[in-house]
Design an enzyme around this catalytic site. Structure first.
Site, short mmCIF file in Angstrom:
data_model
loop_
_atom_site.label_atom_id
_atom_site.label_comp_id
_atom_site.label_asym_id
_atom_site.label_seq_id
_atom_site.Cartn_x
_atom_site.Cartn_y
_atom_site.Cartn_z
CG ASN A 388 -2.07 0.99 1.06
OD1 ASN A 388 -2.04 1.83 0.16
ND2 ASN A 388 -3.05 0.91 1.92
CG ASP A 389 2.17 2.68 3.73
OD1 ASP A 389 1.05 3.22 3.58
OD2 ASP A 389 2.52 2.12 4.76
CB VAL A 390 5.92 0.67 -1.52
CG1 VAL A 390 6.63 0.41 -0.21
CG2 VAL A 390 5.11 -0.53 -1.95
CB VAL A 391 1.79 1.57 -4.93
CG1 VAL A 391 2.71 0.41 -5.25
CG2 VAL A 391 0.64 1.10 -4.06
CB ALA A 429 2.67 4.96 6.60
#
Lengths: 462, 103
Positions: A388-391, A429
């Site tokens: 999720n956070d990395v995209v 996050a």
């Protein structure tokens, strides 16, 4: 110390240098680790032959107990839980260093009591080891609790926190001064307690996604305490090994922070400044487009180019093997498939590579972020599994987001994006991902392993 | 050169070596490297052994606790690093998964 022992210690110190050198290259890493282990064992055997030790039987029992606990723990731990295991190992090392320094302080206190003048430099190093070793211990315990979900992974901040931290830090300096001025045991114990408090206060405000960097930082701290302990004990191999770890660990921390586009001070103190707490206003009941496995199978089966973005959710569901099978089916259909690995996919830099290698995904299919980011524009379907956070494009667009500035995979440029998600819960996050609400995005809800299994069956049936 | 300056020399040189040897590490290996470095500072076990060999009473108990903790750090650290790195070694004949036969 006899000369032969010093020479053996020199050889061990060189062994540690070669170990670190080996560990930084993919081909030599395993040998490097074994060299390090060998050097450590040899160094620990040496004192039994020259130091005229008392309590040898008890010492051997204690070593055996620690060895069994360490080895069994390391064997049993799931690869997904490895980051917190490393944190725990680091913490106990810091604790051991602090205890050793406390015992040395007792010696110095005895010596001072009979009028011997103790070198101030020894006392500075002793105070440092007690304080920072305790920080490393309690800080690592909190990181463990955060990663193991024993407590919230969100930043924990309370109004007086900066003052509590500053106060404990100043008190630590003052009590260190007391120890250096006159070695007394009570001051050492107060110092250890202050260190424990500082460690907790240091890690509490750190958000979940940044925890790996803190583990690395605490690792460097422990290295430096071991180095200081080596100076107090006048032992070269401790000093050299500890310093190597302290220096390389600090450097590694900076490398990791750079890979995530964060500064170390921002990670540690960002939540205190209030800048990185999130706008929680957005509710996640906005409309999204969801589909079933059959629809997604068609999407994948007739795509020319697919990129898979694996995240921690994949690992938690133990779905790596099912994913690899799905990719193999697609490859057999002539689809071009790559895995895009974000540097911090999983819970630590490189964690995802370990997890996929465990599932026997060929190394060549794993593409690093910088190599693949240009390819999303020509990609038909991106399959995001448990990431999720990395995209999250908020890293590029929303300055107030805690992940702002972190380099991300440019998934939003692909023609279609499919998210495999358990729920609409935000990522580690704790921030909403705008990409989920884009018209090009399709959501496939469910447990990653279960859903990938259905997807695999549907794709095979095409 | 005084004794303390000798030690300072060891320290400063080790700092440079420590940075230099890992300067070219790829991000893929960050985690195993951190874990391996973590195991290396388990060498505090040596310090704990030296202290325990010269202690009695309550101090001995504390020293033995330090030995247990340090041994956990050292042994656990090297074993878990080795487990991670095993994943990277290529199997001699990577066995093909069973093909076909729709579920």
């Amino acid at each position: 110390m006899p000369t032969w022992a010093e020479v053996v210690f020199l050889v061990c110190a060189v062994g540690f240098i070669l170990a670190l050198k080996g560990l930084s290259g993919p081909r030599t890493a395993r040998t490097g680790n074994l060299v390090g282990a060998g050097a450590a064992v040899v160094a620990c055997v040496v004192p039994f032959f020259y130091a005229d030790l008392d309590n040898v039987a008890l010492i051997l029992v204690a070593i055996a107990v620690g060895t069994v606990i360490g080895a069994v723990g390391a064997q049993r731990v799931q690869m997904t839980q490895m980051p917190q295991m490393v944190a725990l190992f680091n913490g106990v090392g810091g604790g051991a260093a602090a205890l050793v320094a406390l015992l040395e302080l007792e010696h110095f206190a005895d010596a001072a009591a009979v009028g011997v003048d103790v070198d101030a430099a020894y006392l500075v190093a002793t105070a440092f080891t007690i304080l920072v070793g305790a920080v490393s211990f309690s800080g690592s315990v909190i990181t463990f609790a955060k990663l193991q979900d024993l407590m919230t992974s969100r930043p924990v901040v309370f109004p007086g926190l900066p003052f509590a931290f500053g106060g404990a830090f100043l008190a630590g300096l003052v009590v260190s001064g007391v120890v250096v001025d006159e070695p007394v045991m009570w001051a050492g114990i107060v110092l250890a307690v202050l260190g424990l408090a500082l460690g907790v206060l240091l890690v509490l405000p750190v958000g979940g996604a940044d925890v790996p960097i803190v583990i690395s930082l605490l690792n460097a701290f422990t290295g430096l305490t071991v180095a200081a302990g080596g100076y107090v004990l006048q032992n070269t191999v401790l000093l050299v090994a500890g310093t190597l770890v302290g220096a390389s660990g600090t450097f590694l921390t900076l490398l990791m922070a750079r890979a995530m586009g964060r500064s170390v001070s921002n990670i540690l103190f960002g939540a205190l400044k209030g800048g990185s707490t999130l706008g929680a206003g957005e509710a996640s009941d906005r409309p999204v487009r969801s589909a079933g496995p059959d629809d997604v199978a068609i999407l994948l089966g007739y795509a020319e180019k697919v990129i898979v973005v694996p995240g921690y959710g994949l690992a938690v569901a133990q779905a790596q093997h099912t994913l690899r099978e799905l990719v193999e089916v697609l490859l057999a259909r002539g689809t071009e498939v790559d895995y895009a690995i974000h540097p911090v996919a999983g819970r630590m830099p490189g964690h995802m590579n370990v997890l996929l290698a465990e599932a026997q995904v060929p190394y060549e299919q794993l593409k690093e972020m910088d190599d693949i980011n240009g390819e999303f524009r020509q990609t038909d379907v991106v399959l995001v599994v448990g990431a999720n956070d990395v995209v999250n494009p908020a890293a590029r667009t929303t300055p107030s987001a805690p992940i702002y500035g972190m380099p991300i995979l440019d998934v939003d440029q692909a023609r279609q994006v499919v998210f495999l998600k358990r729920s609409m819960r935000p990522g580690f996050a704790g921030i909403e991902n705008e990409l989920l609400f884009e018209p090009t995005t399709t959501l496939l809800f469910g447990d990653a392993k279960d859903t990938l299994g259905k997807l695999l069956a549907a794709t095979k049936a095409l | 050169m005084s004794n303390d300056v000798t030690w300072l020399t060891y320290f400063v040189l080790s700092v440079f070596v420590g940075i230099e040897v890992i300067a070219k590490v790829s991000s893929t290996l960050h985690t195993p490297l951190m874990s391996g470095a973590n195991a290396i500072h388990g060498i505090i076990l040596l310090g704990a052994i030296l202290v325990a060999g010269d202690a009695d009473g309550f101090a001995l108990v504390v020293a033995l606790v330090a030995i247990v903790l340090a041994a956990i750090n050292m042994v656990g650290g090297f074993v878990v690093t080795d487990r991670m790195l095993q994943m990277f070694t290529r199997k001699p004949a990577a066995k093909r998964p069973v093909e076909g036969g729709g579920a």
